[in-house]
Scaffold this motif. Structure first.
Motif, PDB file in Angstrom:
ATOM      1  N   ASP A  61     -12.715 -31.309 -44.640  1.00 63.41           N
ATOM      2  CA  ASP A  61     -13.654 -30.232 -44.310  1.00 63.41           C
ATOM      3  C   ASP A  61     -14.998 -30.818 -43.830  1.00 63.41           C
ATOM      4  O   ASP A  61     -15.273 -32.015 -43.953  1.00 63.41           O
ATOM      5  CB  ASP A  61     -13.879 -29.338 -45.525  1.00 63.41           C
ATOM      6  CG  ASP A  61     -14.346 -30.130 -46.730  1.00 63.41           C
ATOM      7  OD1 ASP A  61     -15.554 -30.073 -47.045  1.00 63.41           O
ATOM      8  OD2 ASP A  61     -13.506 -30.836 -47.362  1.00 63.41           O
ATOM      9  N   ASP A  62     -15.808 -29.942 -43.313  1.00 64.90           N
ATOM     10  CA  ASP A  62     -17.091 -30.388 -42.757  1.00 64.90           C
ATOM     11  C   ASP A  62     -18.019 -30.961 -43.830  1.00 64.90           C
ATOM     12  O   ASP A  62     -18.782 -31.901 -43.552  1.00 64.90           O
ATOM     13  CB  ASP A  62     -17.779 -29.214 -42.056  1.00 64.90           C
ATOM     14  CG  ASP A  62     -17.026 -28.766 -40.821  1.00 64.90           C
ATOM     15  OD1 ASP A  62     -16.247 -29.578 -40.277  1.00 64.90           O
ATOM     16  OD2 ASP A  62     -17.224 -27.613 -40.382  1.00 64.90           O
ATOM     17  N   ALA A  63     -17.996 -30.398 -45.028  1.00 65.70           N
ATOM     18  CA  ALA A  63     -18.881 -30.890 -46.083  1.00 65.70           C
ATOM     19  C   ALA A  63     -18.544 -32.329 -46.452  1.00 65.70           C
ATOM     20  O   ALA A  63     -19.433 -33.168 -46.628  1.00 65.70           O
ATOM     21  CB  ALA A  63     -18.798 -29.985 -47.307  1.00 65.70           C
ATOM     22  N   THR A  64     -17.236 -32.629 -46.563  1.00 67.98           N
ATOM     23  CA  THR A  64     -16.827 -33.997 -46.880  1.00 67.98           C
ATOM     24  C   THR A  64     -17.184 -34.939 -45.747  1.00 67.98           C
ATOM     25  O   THR A  64     -17.666 -36.057 -45.969  1.00 67.98           O
ATOM     26  CB  THR A  64     -15.317 -34.041 -47.149  1.00 67.98           C
ATOM     27  OG1 THR A  64     -15.011 -33.167 -48.237  1.00 67.98           O
ATOM     28  CG2 THR A  64     -14.866 -35.436 -47.483  1.00 67.98           C
ATOM     29  N   ARG A  65     -16.950 -34.477 -44.522  1.00 66.76           N
ATOM     30  CA  ARG A  65     -17.276 -35.313 -43.369  1.00 66.76           C
ATOM     31  C   ARG A  65     -18.779 -35.608 -43.312  1.00 66.76           C
ATOM     32  O   ARG A  65     -19.200 -36.728 -43.005  1.00 66.76           O
ATOM     33  CB  ARG A  65     -16.819 -34.616 -42.088  1.00 66.76           C
ATOM     34  CG  ARG A  65     -16.829 -35.508 -40.853  1.00 66.76           C
ATOM     35  CD  ARG A  65     -16.357 -34.771 -39.614  1.00 66.76           C
ATOM     36  NE  ARG A  65     -14.996 -34.290 -39.766  1.00 66.76           N
ATOM     37  CZ  ARG A  65     -14.665 -33.004 -39.907  1.00 66.76           C
ATOM     38  NH1 ARG A  65     -15.603 -32.072 -39.896  1.00 66.76           N
ATOM     39  NH2 ARG A  65     -13.407 -32.645 -40.043  1.00 66.76           N
ATOM     40  N   ALA A  66     -19.599 -34.625 -43.642  1.00 63.05           N
ATOM     41  CA  ALA A  66     -21.043 -34.830 -43.628  1.00 63.05           C
ATOM     42  C   ALA A  66     -21.476 -35.809 -44.720  1.00 63.05           C
ATOM     43  O   ALA A  66     -22.373 -36.640 -44.513  1.00 63.05           O
ATOM     44  CB  ALA A  66     -21.755 -33.490 -43.805  1.00 63.05           C
ATOM     45  N   ALA A  67     -20.830 -35.730 -45.900  1.00 65.73           N
ATOM     46  CA  ALA A  67     -21.181 -36.644 -46.986  1.00 65.73           C
ATOM     47  C   ALA A  67     -20.834 -38.083 -46.628  1.00 65.73           C
ATOM     48  O   ALA A  67     -21.611 -39.018 -46.887  1.00 65.73           O
ATOM     49  CB  ALA A  67     -20.472 -36.214 -48.264  1.00 65.73           C
ATOM     50  N   VAL A  68     -19.649 -38.288 -46.037  1.00 66.57           N
ATOM     51  CA  VAL A  68     -19.245 -39.632 -45.630  1.00 66.57           C
ATOM     52  C   VAL A  68     -20.147 -40.143 -44.513  1.00 66.57           C
ATOM     53  O   VAL A  68     -20.531 -41.327 -44.481  1.00 66.57           O
ATOM     54  CB  VAL A  68     -17.764 -39.614 -45.191  1.00 66.57           C
ATOM     55  CG1 VAL A  68     -17.363 -40.949 -44.575  1.00 66.57           C
ATOM     56  CG2 VAL A  68     -16.862 -39.281 -46.369  1.00 66.57           C
ATOM     57  N   LYS A  69     -20.497 -39.252 -43.613  1.00 64.40           N
ATOM     58  CA  LYS A  69     -21.380 -39.638 -42.504  1.00 64.40           C
ATOM     59  C   LYS A  69     -22.727 -40.107 -43.021  1.00 64.40           C
ATOM     60  O   LYS A  69     -23.299 -41.087 -42.537  1.00 64.40           O
ATOM     61  CB  LYS A  69     -21.537 -38.434 -41.575  1.00 64.40           C
ATOM     62  CG  LYS A  69     -22.342 -38.702 -40.321  1.00 64.40           C
ATOM     63  CD  LYS A  69     -22.348 -37.448 -39.448  1.00 64.40           C
ATOM     64  CE  LYS A  69     -23.101 -37.677 -38.147  1.00 64.40           C
ATOM     65  NZ  LYS A  69     -23.073 -36.464 -37.282  1.00 64.40           N
ATOM     66  N   ALA A  70     -23.248 -39.431 -44.048  1.00 62.88           N
ATOM     67  CA  ALA A  70     -24.539 -39.817 -44.605  1.00 62.88           C
ATOM     68  C   ALA A  70     -24.462 -41.176 -45.285  1.00 62.88           C
ATOM     69  O   ALA A  70     -25.394 -41.981 -45.185  1.00 62.88           O
ATOM     70  CB  ALA A  70     -25.007 -38.743 -45.585  1.00 62.88           C
ATOM     71  N   ARG A  71     -23.349 -41.442 -45.978  1.00 61.56           N
ATOM     72  CA  ARG A  71     -23.230 -42.729 -46.666  1.00 61.56           C
ATOM     73  C   ARG A  71     -23.129 -43.880 -45.677  1.00 61.56           C
ATOM     74  O   ARG A  71     -23.763 -44.925 -45.850  1.00 61.56           O
ATOM     75  CB  ARG A  71     -21.980 -42.735 -47.569  1.00 61.56           C
ATOM     76  CG  ARG A  71     -22.032 -41.760 -48.737  1.00 61.56           C
ATOM     77  CD  ARG A  71     -23.169 -42.085 -49.691  1.00 61.56           C
ATOM     78  NE  ARG A  71     -23.097 -43.443 -50.214  1.00 61.56           N
ATOM     79  CZ  ARG A  71     -22.404 -43.791 -51.302  1.00 61.56           C
ATOM     80  NH1 ARG A  71     -21.734 -42.868 -51.974  1.00 61.56           N
ATOM     81  NH2 ARG A  71     -22.408 -45.040 -51.729  1.00 61.56           N
TER      82      ARG A  71
END
Length: 324
Positions: A61-71
């Protein structure tokens, strides 16, 4: 790679397909967390991380993708293919694109230079009031009628003359009470005495303010003390019966008082104080002038020689002719 970063990865994927539990978001988060814990990676670890991460990025999902992108955006050793998959690196270039690129703040535009008005220039000058100016303002105010006084007070707000300093708050509040009590009791003497003491005025000027029939001088004195409007109105009603008995006069002076600026009142106060110096100088000026004349005459008589050295004195004969 799979065993070193996440040993149960294959089993969890099989469980997800069989039981219908979607563990891919959790797997990608955990896989990323394990990867960024190390500063360096072997080629094999990096290859396998790229393979797993790029496959899962399209399946979460987008939320997981955004979290990984931030890391990964702040991790210096993040693989380029994963960054490209997340949109952190341009696909046609093999270099990173900063995620949080600093946006230059435009320099504030300089405010346009505004030409000061004549009133502002006069206010900035803040000229000290000379005794002659003070006496002129004092006399002009007390000679003027009601409408002229209102105009004078309005114009004094923009005068270049220096205003008197404000009366200390504690002293002014004490004056409110004493003046109001004296007004209610009709005690003219104590009212004038307190007015002169609180405003640092000579008794002559304080009496002139109290005796002023128009009431504008009393309004100026009250404003110089920063007296609240209700107190001033009560003083008008009790202390000035000729004004208090007229609804129009009370309304006129109350309106004048509410519109009167502090600066105008303090400039008038400075004029009242300075006028005393002008009166004192004028009082003693004749005697000083006569003294100067006498000293000039005495000096002249002392410097005039009686007989020139070497000259023979004249002798007057019986017929009035002079002989040498």
């Amino acid at each position: 790679m799979t065993k070193s970063l996440f040993p149960g990865f294959d089993g969890l994927m099989s469980l997800s397909r069989r039981e219908g539990v979607d563990v891919r978001p959790t797997l990608l988060r955990v896989l990323t967390d394990l990867y960024v814990q190390k500063n360096t990676h072997s080629d094999d670890e990096q290859r396998q991380f790229v393979e797993l991460a790029t496959r899962l990025i399209d399946q979460v999902d987008d939320a997981t993708r955004a979290a990984v992108k931030a890391r990964l955006a702040i991790y210096p050793q993040a693989p380029i293919p994963v960054l490209q998959k997340l949109g952190l690196v341009a696909a046609q270039e093999g270099r990173r694109v900063p995620l949080a690129r600093e946006i230059p703040t435009p320099a504030p535009a300089p405010s346009p230079v505004r030409t000061p008005t004549d009133a502002e220039r006069r206010m900035a000058a803040n000229m000290a009031m000379q005794p002659t100016d003070a006496a002129e303002i004092h006399d002009m105010f007390f000679r003027a009628g009601a409408s002229e006084r209102a105009l004078i007070l309005h114009n004094l707000a923009q005068t270049p003359l220096k205003a008197a300093p404000r009366i200390p708050t504690a002293r002014a509040r004490r004056a409110f009470q004493i003046l109001e009590m004296a007004a209610i009791a009709g005690d003219v003497e104590n009212f004038a005495l307190e007015l002169g003491d609180s405003l640092i005025l000579p008794s002559r000027v304080a009496a002139q303010i109290v005796d002023d029939a128009g009431g504008e001088a009393l309004a100026v004195a009250a404003r110089a003390l920063d007296m609240p409007s209700p107190n001033f109105q009560r003083i008008l009603l009790f202390f000035k019966p000729e004004i208090g008995n007229s609804v129009n006069e009370v309304y006129r002076l109350s309106r004048l008082y509410d519109r009167l600026s502090d600066r105008s009142a303090l400039v008038i106060l400075a004029a009242w104080r300075g006028s005393t110096l002008a009166v004192t100088r004028a009082k003693y000026q004749p005697s000083l002038h006569d003294g100067e004349r006498q000293r000039a005459r005495a000096g002249a008589s002392q410097t005039r020689p009686g007989v020139q050295p070497g000259a023979m004195p004249r002798r007057t004969g019986t017929d009035g002719s002079s002989e040498r």
